[in-house]
Design a protein around this motif. Structure first.
Motif, PDB file in Angstrom:
ATOM      1  N   MET A 243       0.845  -1.158  -0.006  1.00 17.94           N
ATOM      2  CA  MET A 243       0.056   0.097   0.115  1.00 17.94           C
ATOM      3  C   MET A 243       0.659   1.352  -0.114  1.00 17.94           C
ATOM      4  N   ALA A 244       1.981   1.175   0.675  1.00 24.61           N
ATOM      5  CA  ALA A 244       2.749   2.343   0.743  1.00 24.61           C
ATOM      6  C   ALA A 244       3.556   2.498  -0.513  1.00 24.61           C
ATOM      7  N   ARG A 245       3.848   1.314  -1.227  1.00 24.88           N
ATOM      8  CA  ARG A 245       4.327   1.570  -2.505  1.00 24.88           C
ATOM      9  C   ARG A 245       3.329   2.271  -3.732  1.00 24.88           C
ATOM     10  N   ALA A 246       2.265   1.709  -3.459  1.00 25.45           N
ATOM     11  CA  ALA A 246       1.381   2.149  -4.570  1.00 25.45           C
ATOM     12  C   ALA A 246       0.919   3.574  -4.447  1.00 25.45           C
ATOM     13  N   ASN A 247       0.720   3.948  -3.087  1.00 26.29           N
ATOM     14  CA  ASN A 247       0.504   5.308  -2.937  1.00 26.29           C
ATOM     15  C   ASN A 247       1.685   6.287  -3.214  1.00 26.29           C
ATOM     16  N   THR A 248       3.001   5.803  -2.802  1.00 28.86           N
ATOM     17  CA  THR A 248       4.080   6.609  -3.251  1.00 28.86           C
ATOM     18  C   THR A 248       4.121   6.639  -4.919  1.00 28.86           C
ATOM     19  N   LEU A 249       3.895   5.849  -5.497  1.00 31.73           N
ATOM     20  CA  LEU A 249       3.840   6.005  -7.059  1.00 31.73           C
ATOM     21  C   LEU A 249       2.608   6.900  -7.565  1.00 31.73           C
ATOM     22  N   ALA A 250       1.716   7.098  -6.511  1.00 25.74           N
ATOM     23  CA  ALA A 250       0.541   7.933  -7.131  1.00 25.74           C
ATOM     24  C   ALA A 250       1.048   9.364  -6.759  1.00 25.74           C
ATOM     25  N   PHE A 251       1.792   9.506  -5.793  1.00 25.91           N
ATOM     26  CA  PHE A 251       2.113  11.135  -5.324  1.00 25.91           C
ATOM     27  C   PHE A 251       3.489  11.426  -5.822  1.00 25.91           C
ATOM     28  N   VAL A 252       4.318  10.488  -6.394  1.00 21.89           N
ATOM     29  CA  VAL A 252       5.670  10.945  -6.535  1.00 21.89           C
ATOM     30  C   VAL A 252       5.672  11.879  -8.001  1.00 21.89           C
ATOM     31  N   ILE A 270      12.777  14.498   0.547  1.00 22.46           N
ATOM     32  CA  ILE A 270      11.323  14.395  -0.015  1.00 22.46           C
ATOM     33  C   ILE A 270      10.604  13.334   0.403  1.00 22.46           C
ATOM     34  N   MET A 271      11.428  12.298   0.778  1.00 20.92           N
ATOM     35  CA  MET A 271      10.484  11.052   1.218  1.00 20.92           C
ATOM     36  C   MET A 271      10.129  11.260   2.628  1.00 20.92           C
ATOM     37  N   LEU A 272      10.648  11.884   3.338  1.00 21.28           N
ATOM     38  CA  LEU A 272      10.219  12.256   4.929  1.00 21.28           C
ATOM     39  C   LEU A 272       9.279  13.603   4.868  1.00 21.28           C
ATOM     40  N   ARG A 273       9.465  14.459   4.191  1.00 20.74           N
ATOM     41  CA  ARG A 273       8.743  15.792   4.211  1.00 20.74           C
ATOM     42  C   ARG A 273       7.649  15.653   3.479  1.00 20.74           C
ATOM     43  N   GLU A 274       7.729  15.409   2.111  1.00 20.34           N
ATOM     44  CA  GLU A 274       6.682  15.395   0.983  1.00 20.34           C
ATOM     45  C   GLU A 274       5.949  14.013   0.975  1.00 20.34           C
ATOM     46  N   LEU A 275       6.582  12.849   0.795  1.00 19.88           N
ATOM     47  CA  LEU A 275       5.789  11.660   0.596  1.00 19.88           C
ATOM     48  C   LEU A 275       5.300  10.845   1.818  1.00 19.88           C
ATOM     49  N   ALA A 276       5.835  10.935   3.006  1.00 18.06           N
ATOM     50  CA  ALA A 276       5.535  10.139   4.039  1.00 18.06           C
ATOM     51  C   ALA A 276       4.219  10.770   4.673  1.00 18.06           C
ATOM     52  N   PRO A 277       4.116  12.022   4.818  1.00 19.46           N
ATOM     53  CA  PRO A 277       2.812  12.686   5.375  1.00 19.46           C
ATOM     54  C   PRO A 277       1.670  12.169   4.517  1.00 19.46           C
ATOM     55  N   ASN A 278       1.671  12.254   3.468  1.00 19.20           N
ATOM     56  CA  ASN A 278       0.740  11.709   2.161  1.00 19.20           C
ATOM     57  C   ASN A 278       0.322  10.465   2.252  1.00 19.20           C
ATOM     58  N   VAL A 279       1.339   9.594   2.385  1.00 18.18           N
ATOM     59  CA  VAL A 279       1.289   8.055   2.486  1.00 18.18           C
ATOM     60  C   VAL A 279       0.615   7.704   3.926  1.00 18.18           C
ATOM     61  N   ALA A 280       0.837   8.377   5.052  1.00 19.89           N
ATOM     62  CA  ALA A 280       0.304   8.218   6.129  1.00 19.89           C
ATOM     63  C   ALA A 280      -1.093   7.927   6.379  1.00 19.89           C
ATOM     64  N   LEU A 281      -1.831   8.993   5.700  1.00 20.98           N
ATOM     65  CA  LEU A 281      -3.380   8.666   6.004  1.00 20.98           C
ATOM     66  C   LEU A 281      -4.007   7.360   5.394  1.00 20.98           C
TER      67      LEU A 281
END
Length: 367
Positions: A243-252, A270-281
């Motif tokens: 799930m984290a991989r799929a959402n990362t591909l959607a947000f990257v 980028i992974m910590l500040r931009e991707l992680a908060p959006n993948v967390a929900l």
């Protein structure tokens, strides 16, 4: 000229009046239907609540008559309150969601405050030598949900068993979210060899039957809360990674990530500040569903004797007590009390988790 001005003013007044009728708060929006009380709903809910109250007081200990009265009272109350809710709050009102929310809040609150609650003895059989064994549920006694064969209070065991189940399942999901989320974000961001290696690791975990994996770990590790949570986290890890991989591909490929790259931000930032908060929900919403799965897994381990060990309470080993000496046929409450609690908790986590996924998971929102 005066007639023309009067006509223009009348037209403006008519337009403002129509806009006010259409929507009192937002022009152009259709007016919401007036909220009113559903008297047929109240006529169904109030008698249902009365029947339910009589079933747990007057009919306590009568067996099937009490069970039928409880089901009839709850069914009538639910249908009536559902009508009332739709009349007051509109078609989007979901009574089952609020019932599940209240159940989980009550259960979690009772589990946290268990040492402060006036519960009877639930674990030490030395203190229950004079207590009646296999006592039937009776709200007028010190054991409202009855006792087991050692005279231990089932209500206290259910509440303390909730502490074990919730700590283990929530802890396992938290480990899966942190570890699996980090691995999944790395796979979706770096791709290529990193993604392929993580994919092989994930598929290897999925290839092992979950029950066999849990039994193997249960026989090797000491059966305490920490080890059980670590073992159960292996069940949550593959799905969290995917799930984290799929959402990362959607947000990257989104604008905020491309802007951060253009400004020279490092990959880790980028992974910590931009991707992680959006993948967390999305991960958190899916984690609620996984909590229900892991509660059942923990209960299964305890039922088989590989999880929480008696006399420490767990919903799984409480259900296992019912298979000893044909206890269920003569005293069904020994199994029904923890079984119904387990069912309601799993159902509540599933329903709330699915609603959270539809709200926060961008892939689910499109369905």
């Amino acid at each position: 000229m005066s007639d023309t001005s009067a006509h223009i003013e009348d037209t403006a007044n008519t337009t403002r009046t129509d806009a006010a009728v259409t929507s009192p708060s937002r022009p152009g929006k259709p007016a919401e239907p007036a909220r009113r009380v559903s008297w047929p709903g109240l006529a169904l809910a109030i008698p249902g609540l009365v029947v339910f109250g009589l079933s747990v007081t007057v009919l306590a200990g009568t067996g099937w008559p009490q069970i039928v009265a409880v089901i009839a009272g709850l069914g009538a109350s639910y249908m009536g309150l559902n009508r009332v809710g739709h009349a007051l709050f509109g078609a989007s009102f979901d009574l089952m969601f609020w019932v599940c929310t209240v159940w989980l809040i009550t259960l979690v609150g009772a589990a946290i405050l268990a040492p402060l609650l006036p519960l009877s003895e639930h674990q030490d059989i030395v203190h229950t030598l004079d207590a009646p064994g296999m006592a039937v549920p009776d709200l007028s006694t010190e054991n409202p949900l009855g006792t087991n064969n050692f005279g231990l209070d089932l209500l206290g065991r259910v509440v303390y068993g909730a502490r074990s189940s919730l700590v283990v399942s929530v802890g396992a999901v938290a480990i899966g979210m942190l570890v699996g989320g980090a691995i999944g974000i790395a796979a979706g961001y770096f791709r290529r060899a990193t993604d392929a290696t993580i994919g092989i690791f994930t598929n290897a975990l999925l290839a092992v039957p979950p029950l066999i994996l849990l039994i193997a770990l249960g026989t090797v590790l000491e059966p305490n809360l920490r080890n059980i949570a670590i073992a159960l986290s292996l069940l949550a890890l593959p799905s969290m990674i995917r799930m984290a991989r799929a959402n990362t591909l959607a947000f990257v490929q989104r604008e905020f990530v491309l802007a951060a790259q253009a400004l020279g931000a490092s990959r880790w930032r980028i992974m910590l500040r931009e991707l992680a908060p959006n993948v967390a929900l999305p991960l958190a919403s899916y984690g609620m569903v996984m909590v229900s799965v892991l509660i059942v897994a923990e209960a299964s381990l305890s039922f088989l004797g590989l999880g929480i060990q008696a006399p420490a309470p767990s919903w799984g080993n409480m259900i296992a007590e019912g298979q000893d000496n044909n206890a269920f046929s003569e005293h069904p409450h020994i199994v029904l009390v923890p079984g119904i609690t387990l069912f309601l908790t799993v159902f509540a986590f599933n329903l709330i988790g699915e609603k959270a996924r539809k709200r926060w998971d961008p892939r689910q929102a499109k369905l």
